[in-house]
Design a protein around this motif. Sequence first.
Motif, PDB file in Angstrom:
ATOM      1  N   LEU A  22       0.953  -1.345  -0.057  1.00 22.42           N
ATOM      2  CA  LEU A  22      -0.094  -0.055  -0.031  1.00 22.42           C
ATOM      3  C   LEU A  22       0.857   1.238  -0.067  1.00 22.42           C
ATOM      4  O   LEU A  22       1.423   1.586   0.918  1.00 22.42           O
ATOM      5  N   PRO A  23       0.599   2.208  -0.985  1.00 22.45           N
ATOM      6  CA  PRO A  23       1.733   3.352  -1.054  1.00 22.45           C
ATOM      7  C   PRO A  23       1.176   4.429  -0.177  1.00 22.45           C
ATOM      8  O   PRO A  23      -0.319   4.060   0.373  1.00 22.45           O
ATOM      9  N   PRO A  24       1.918   5.341   0.014  1.00 26.86           N
ATOM     10  CA  PRO A  24       1.358   6.396   0.813  1.00 26.86           C
ATOM     11  C   PRO A  24       0.168   7.199   0.027  1.00 26.86           C
ATOM     12  O   PRO A  24       0.119   7.305  -1.033  1.00 26.86           O
ATOM     13  N   ALA A  25      -0.815   7.708   0.982  1.00 30.41           N
ATOM     14  CA  ALA A  25      -2.070   8.181   0.495  1.00 30.41           C
ATOM     15  C   ALA A  25      -2.764   8.923   1.354  1.00 30.41           C
ATOM     16  O   ALA A  25      -2.308   9.032   2.711  1.00 30.41           O
ATOM     17  N   ASP A  26      -3.721   9.912   1.102  1.00 33.46           N
ATOM     18  CA  ASP A  26      -4.220  10.729   2.069  1.00 33.46           C
ATOM     19  C   ASP A  26      -5.192   9.822   2.655  1.00 33.46           C
ATOM     20  O   ASP A  26      -5.796  10.165   3.571  1.00 33.46           O
ATOM     21  N   ARG A  27      -6.129   9.194   1.879  1.00 32.99           N
ATOM     22  CA  ARG A  27      -7.218   8.478   2.125  1.00 32.99           C
ATOM     23  C   ARG A  27      -7.133   6.938   1.557  1.00 32.99           C
ATOM     24  O   ARG A  27      -6.867   6.709   0.367  1.00 32.99           O
ATOM     25  N   LEU A  28      -7.481   6.098   2.682  1.00 32.48           N
ATOM     26  CA  LEU A  28      -7.742   4.439   2.266  1.00 32.48           C
ATOM     27  C   LEU A  28      -9.227   4.241   2.114  1.00 32.48           C
ATOM     28  O   LEU A  28      -9.949   4.485   2.888  1.00 32.48           O
ATOM     29  N   ILE A  29      -9.391   3.583   0.852  1.00 32.78           N
ATOM     30  CA  ILE A  29     -10.737   2.865   0.525  1.00 32.78           C
ATOM     31  C   ILE A  29     -10.780   1.801   0.507  1.00 32.78           C
ATOM     32  O   ILE A  29      -9.971   0.800   0.013  1.00 32.78           O
ATOM     33  N   GLU A  30     -11.601   1.065   1.444  1.00 31.00           N
ATOM     34  CA  GLU A  30     -11.984  -0.294   1.641  1.00 31.00           C
ATOM     35  C   GLU A  30     -13.458  -0.875   1.253  1.00 31.00           C
ATOM     36  O   GLU A  30     -14.237  -0.585   1.962  1.00 31.00           O
ATOM     37  N   PRO A  31     -13.376  -1.264  -0.210  1.00 32.19           N
ATOM     38  CA  PRO A  31     -14.762  -1.567  -0.624  1.00 32.19           C
ATOM     39  C   PRO A  31     -15.168  -2.854   0.063  1.00 32.19           C
ATOM     40  O   PRO A  31     -16.496  -3.240   0.196  1.00 32.19           O
ATOM     41  N   PRO A 171      -7.293  10.994  -7.425  1.00 30.50           N
ATOM     42  CA  PRO A 171      -5.667  10.693  -6.846  1.00 30.50           C
ATOM     43  C   PRO A 171      -5.713  11.205  -5.585  1.00 30.50           C
ATOM     44  O   PRO A 171      -6.146  12.428  -4.957  1.00 30.50           O
ATOM     45  N   GLY A 172      -4.596  10.488  -4.790  1.00 30.80           N
ATOM     46  CA  GLY A 172      -4.506  10.897  -3.463  1.00 30.80           C
ATOM     47  C   GLY A 172      -5.064   9.743  -2.420  1.00 30.80           C
ATOM     48  O   GLY A 172      -4.728   9.670  -1.394  1.00 30.80           O
ATOM     49  N   LYS A 257      -2.882 -25.484   3.857  1.00 31.51           N
ATOM     50  CA  LYS A 257      -2.340 -24.039   3.446  1.00 31.51           C
ATOM     51  C   LYS A 257      -3.206 -23.938   2.178  1.00 31.51           C
ATOM     52  O   LYS A 257      -3.323 -25.039   1.503  1.00 31.51           O
ATOM     53  N   ALA A 258      -3.573 -22.720   1.755  1.00 31.29           N
ATOM     54  CA  ALA A 258      -3.910 -22.424   0.321  1.00 31.29           C
ATOM     55  C   ALA A 258      -2.953 -21.286  -0.111  1.00 31.29           C
ATOM     56  O   ALA A 258      -2.335 -20.295   0.541  1.00 31.29           O
ATOM     57  N   LYS A 259      -2.769 -21.227  -1.436  1.00 33.15           N
ATOM     58  CA  LYS A 259      -2.159 -20.405  -2.255  1.00 33.15           C
ATOM     59  C   LYS A 259      -2.860 -19.033  -2.499  1.00 33.15           C
ATOM     60  O   LYS A 259      -4.024 -19.059  -2.794  1.00 33.15           O
ATOM     61  N   GLU A 260      -2.463 -17.870  -1.804  1.00 30.49           N
ATOM     62  CA  GLU A 260      -3.108 -16.681  -2.073  1.00 30.49           C
ATOM     63  C   GLU A 260      -2.308 -15.665  -2.748  1.00 30.49           C
ATOM     64  O   GLU A 260      -1.138 -15.989  -2.870  1.00 30.49           O
ATOM     65  N   LEU A 261      -2.867 -14.702  -3.138  1.00 30.53           N
ATOM     66  CA  LEU A 261      -2.077 -13.637  -3.879  1.00 30.53           C
ATOM     67  C   LEU A 261      -2.285 -12.154  -3.512  1.00 30.53           C
ATOM     68  O   LEU A 261      -3.587 -11.992  -2.995  1.00 30.53           O
ATOM     69  N   LEU A 262      -1.535 -11.272  -3.971  1.00 28.04           N
ATOM     70  CA  LEU A 262      -2.017  -9.952  -3.509  1.00 28.04           C
ATOM     71  C   LEU A 262      -1.540  -9.125  -5.153  1.00 28.04           C
ATOM     72  O   LEU A 262      -0.533  -9.438  -5.542  1.00 28.04           O
ATOM     73  N   ALA A 263      -2.737  -8.433  -5.681  1.00 26.27           N
ATOM     74  CA  ALA A 263      -2.400  -7.837  -7.147  1.00 26.27           C
ATOM     75  C   ALA A 263      -2.458  -6.371  -6.914  1.00 26.27           C
ATOM     76  O   ALA A 263      -3.376  -5.735  -6.362  1.00 26.27           O
ATOM     77  N   LEU A 264      -1.414  -5.778  -7.301  1.00 25.40           N
ATOM     78  CA  LEU A 264      -1.237  -4.393  -7.353  1.00 25.40           C
ATOM     79  C   LEU A 264      -1.552  -3.849  -8.501  1.00 25.40           C
ATOM     80  O   LEU A 264      -0.753  -4.281  -9.498  1.00 25.40           O
ATOM     81  N   PHE A 265      -2.458  -3.191  -8.709  1.00 29.02           N
ATOM     82  CA  PHE A 265      -2.726  -2.277  -9.968  1.00 29.02           C
ATOM     83  C   PHE A 265      -2.175  -0.864  -9.593  1.00 29.02           C
ATOM     84  O   PHE A 265      -2.976  -0.050  -8.930  1.00 29.02           O
ATOM     85  N   PRO A 266      -0.957  -0.717 -10.014  1.00 25.20           N
ATOM     86  CA  PRO A 266      -0.607   0.560  -9.650  1.00 25.20           C
ATOM     87  C   PRO A 266      -1.169   1.979 -10.385  1.00 25.20           C
ATOM     88  O   PRO A 266      -1.305   1.821 -11.419  1.00 25.20           O
ATOM     89  N   GLY A 267      -1.242   2.908  -9.554  1.00 24.70           N
ATOM     90  CA  GLY A 267      -1.880   4.002 -10.376  1.00 24.70           C
ATOM     91  C   GLY A 267      -0.855   4.842 -11.519  1.00 24.70           C
ATOM     92  O   GLY A 267       0.216   4.742 -11.468  1.00 24.70           O
TER      93      GLY A 267
END
Length: 268
Positions: A22-31, A171-172, A257-267
């Motif tokens: 998670l990059p620096p930002a002013d606001r976190l949104i968790e849907p 943005p932000g 155990k299960a395989k999980e991932l984190l997918a980053l769509f960079p801005g």
Amino acid sequence: MKPFLKWAGNKYRLIEKIRALLPPADRLIEPFAGAAAVFLNTDYQDNVINDSNPDLIHVFVTLKQYGPTFIDECKGLFGNEFNNADAYYALREEFNSSVDPFRKAALFLYLNRHGYNGLCRYNKIGGFNVPFGRYKKTYFPYEEMMMFYHKSQTAEFSSIDFEVVMRGARPGDVIYCDPPYVPLSATANFTGYNSDGFSQSEQVRLARVAAETAARGVPVVISNHDNEFTRKVYQGAVVTSFDVQRFISCDGDHRGKAKELLALFPGA
């Protein structure tokens, strides 16, 4: 900071992996906030906490508004006289029929802590139907609720469609998505905690909206199982894969155990 709710897929144990992306930002949104472990363990100035489960969001809103008064109401349901099947099923019935918002929020916490495996499940007509958990003793999360109460003052809560939430990002902001996971097999889907479920087409819609949101300059991180389907729909993202211990299973001796991932769509 541990969440005060038990929750299938709770990200408390993965918080370091998630924070690293998670990059620096002013606001976190968790849907798809769930128990809100990421919100609790990050330090964004503002937060948008959304989930499709209105009962869950209602508990958060009630705790934010009433704080210690609400905590005291909840604590009254954690005496030994309520830790038995008869009391549980009577209170579950009360929850399903209650029109008192304050009481219903307290009952939700009771059911969460006394129900089987911390599951949150509803029948086809929207009735909470998790069976009694049969715990010798139930833990009352006083400290966790107080911490959430204080941090919740930085948050706005909602229970609307994830795409509406993500379209409101600018943005932000940074978005972290923890949707109901793609099942590893046809019989392994433990994640449909709202009565509507979360279909394969919804998974595709989320990936599309994530890519479009990132193109507008808002980074998006998504958690999910690591399999052929998710690799295909997240093909435009930077993917990190790892093994995770499973804690939800009908066979407690064979939780693997299960395989999980984190997918980053960079801005952009």
